[in-house]
Design a protein around this motif. Sequence first.
Motif, PDB file in Angstrom:
ATOM      1  N   GLY A 113       5.965  12.698   0.137  1.00 21.51           N
ATOM      2  CA  GLY A 113       4.684  13.506   1.219  1.00 21.51           C
ATOM      3  C   GLY A 113       4.629  12.024   2.381  1.00 21.51           C
ATOM      4  O   GLY A 113       5.290  11.864   2.726  1.00 21.51           O
ATOM      5  N   ASP A 114       3.146  11.716   1.781  1.00 25.13           N
ATOM      6  CA  ASP A 114       2.307  11.722   3.535  1.00 25.13           C
ATOM      7  C   ASP A 114       2.539   9.871   2.824  1.00 25.13           C
ATOM      8  O   ASP A 114       1.965   8.736   3.492  1.00 25.13           O
ATOM      9  CB  ASP A 114       1.528  11.969   3.814  1.00 25.13           C
ATOM     10  CG  ASP A 114       1.443  13.080   4.144  1.00 25.13           C
ATOM     11  OD1 ASP A 114       2.490  13.126   5.303  1.00 25.13           O
ATOM     12  OD2 ASP A 114       0.836  14.055   4.965  1.00 25.13           O
TER      13      ASP A 114
ATOM     14  N   ARG B 187       8.031   3.246   7.259  1.00 28.04           N
ATOM     15  CA  ARG B 187       7.230   5.355   6.966  1.00 28.04           C
ATOM     16  C   ARG B 187       5.546   5.461   7.046  1.00 28.04           C
ATOM     17  O   ARG B 187       5.839   5.477   5.464  1.00 28.04           O
ATOM     18  CB  ARG B 187       8.773   5.953   6.488  1.00 28.04           C
ATOM     19  CG  ARG B 187       8.655   7.703   7.347  1.00 28.04           C
ATOM     20  CD  ARG B 187       7.730   8.116   6.718  1.00 28.04           C
ATOM     21  NE  ARG B 187       7.720   8.597   5.318  1.00 28.04           N
ATOM     22  CZ  ARG B 187       7.646   8.912   4.436  1.00 28.04           C
ATOM     23  NH1 ARG B 187       7.596  10.578   5.077  1.00 28.04           N
ATOM     24  NH2 ARG B 187       7.233   9.030   3.519  1.00 28.04           N
ATOM     25  N   GLU B 188       5.263   5.932   7.496  1.00 27.57           N
ATOM     26  CA  GLU B 188       3.580   6.447   7.700  1.00 27.57           C
ATOM     27  C   GLU B 188       3.670   7.717   7.029  1.00 27.57           C
ATOM     28  O   GLU B 188       2.818   7.529   6.378  1.00 27.57           O
ATOM     29  CB  GLU B 188       3.221   5.518   8.515  1.00 27.57           C
ATOM     30  CG  GLU B 188       3.070   4.160   8.659  1.00 27.57           C
ATOM     31  CD  GLU B 188       1.600   3.048   9.428  1.00 27.57           C
ATOM     32  OE1 GLU B 188       1.247   3.859   9.384  1.00 27.57           O
ATOM     33  OE2 GLU B 188       2.307   2.460  10.216  1.00 27.57           O
ATOM     34  N   LYS B 189       3.817   9.078   8.110  1.00 28.94           N
ATOM     35  CA  LYS B 189       3.693   9.898   7.801  1.00 28.94           C
ATOM     36  C   LYS B 189       5.279  11.037   7.831  1.00 28.94           C
ATOM     37  O   LYS B 189       5.890  10.569   8.607  1.00 28.94           O
ATOM     38  CB  LYS B 189       3.226  10.293   9.310  1.00 28.94           C
ATOM     39  CG  LYS B 189       1.932   9.993   8.987  1.00 28.94           C
ATOM     40  CD  LYS B 189       0.505  10.443  10.071  1.00 28.94           C
ATOM     41  CE  LYS B 189      -0.501   9.646   9.885  1.00 28.94           C
ATOM     42  NZ  LYS B 189      -1.333  10.361  11.327  1.00 28.94           N
ATOM     43  N   GLN B 190       4.883  11.230   7.034  1.00 30.13           N
ATOM     44  CA  GLN B 190       6.121  12.632   6.760  1.00 30.13           C
ATOM     45  C   GLN B 190       7.222  13.021   8.317  1.00 30.13           C
ATOM     46  O   GLN B 190       5.776  13.772   8.999  1.00 30.13           O
ATOM     47  CB  GLN B 190       6.127  13.716   5.816  1.00 30.13           C
ATOM     48  CG  GLN B 190       7.397  14.265   5.881  1.00 30.13           C
ATOM     49  CD  GLN B 190       7.422  15.384   4.773  1.00 30.13           C
ATOM     50  OE1 GLN B 190       6.250  15.147   3.694  1.00 30.13           O
ATOM     51  NE2 GLN B 190       8.135  15.705   4.059  1.00 30.13           N
ATOM     52  N   GLY B 191       7.676  13.732   9.153  1.00 35.35           N
ATOM     53  CA  GLY B 191       8.332  13.629   9.787  1.00 35.35           C
ATOM     54  C   GLY B 191       9.587  14.912  10.018  1.00 35.35           C
ATOM     55  O   GLY B 191      10.005  15.242   9.090  1.00 35.35           O
TER      56      GLY B 191
ATOM     57  N   ASP C 170       0.842  -1.437   0.699  1.00 34.94           N
ATOM     58  CA  ASP C 170      -0.117  -0.472   0.150  1.00 34.94           C
ATOM     59  C   ASP C 170       1.164   1.302  -0.114  1.00 34.94           C
ATOM     60  O   ASP C 170       0.467   2.435   0.537  1.00 34.94           O
ATOM     61  CB  ASP C 170      -0.667   0.277   1.210  1.00 34.94           C
ATOM     62  CG  ASP C 170      -0.230  -0.193   2.568  1.00 34.94           C
ATOM     63  OD1 ASP C 170       0.942  -0.577   2.508  1.00 34.94           O
ATOM     64  OD2 ASP C 170      -1.026   0.591   3.149  1.00 34.94           O
ATOM     65  N   GLY C 171       2.043   1.406  -0.772  1.00 39.16           N
ATOM     66  CA  GLY C 171       3.128   1.969  -0.541  1.00 39.16           C
ATOM     67  C   GLY C 171       4.126   2.363  -1.865  1.00 39.16           C
ATOM     68  O   GLY C 171       3.948   1.742  -3.060  1.00 39.16           O
ATOM     69  N   LEU C 172       6.084   2.430  -1.058  1.00 43.33           N
ATOM     70  CA  LEU C 172       6.215   2.094  -1.589  1.00 43.33           C
ATOM     71  C   LEU C 172       7.340   1.532  -0.978  1.00 43.33           C
ATOM     72  O   LEU C 172       7.465   1.513   0.070  1.00 43.33           O
ATOM     73  CB  LEU C 172       7.078   3.645  -2.099  1.00 43.33           C
ATOM     74  CG  LEU C 172       6.167   4.468  -3.021  1.00 43.33           C
ATOM     75  CD1 LEU C 172       7.145   6.075  -3.108  1.00 43.33           C
ATOM     76  CD2 LEU C 172       5.745   3.893  -4.696  1.00 43.33           C
TER      77      LEU C 172
END
Length: 169
Positions: free
Chosen positions: A115-116, A162-166, A84-86
């Motif tokens: 991004g997110d 890494r789920e959210k940009q921090g 569900d991402g990269l």
Amino acid sequence: MLKIVLDMAQLPVNPLMAICTDALQRDAKDRYGDLPPGIGLEYAELDLKEYLREVFFREKGAYYALWEENGKYVSALRMIPYSDGLLLHSLHTHPDQRRKGYAASLIRAVLAREGDKKVYSHVKKENLPSILLHEKMGFRKTAACAVYLDGSWDENSLTFCREKQGIWT
């Protein structure tokens, strides 16, 4: 400075091979250990080029990210669609350029670009420097193994996400 490469024609192949020299030498030993080291290394390089041309760059959304410093490419990673991402795949820094923050700069730039979006990464359990780098970049361990794009498992690797940009240090 970040450079994004979307196809094989744009890829600076010789600098990339220099960045990946350690991995290529390991592959040469694992796959072609019965051949003289120079020939095994040539075959490992040919294998990587074929994979990039025939598999990696044919995947929609796949790209290479390179970090350039003082006119030279010093670090590289591949990004490919995953789950569900990269998937941050195959992070390398030239042996002479390690411990200078280039891999962190490259990851930071790629994460900012994405991004997110969720970004996963598989890291060998014995690769403590890479584990620490991933944690520094905001990745958290999500599994005690790796599941690859082809469905195979690796019990010797960890999965990070890494789920959210921090905020990265």
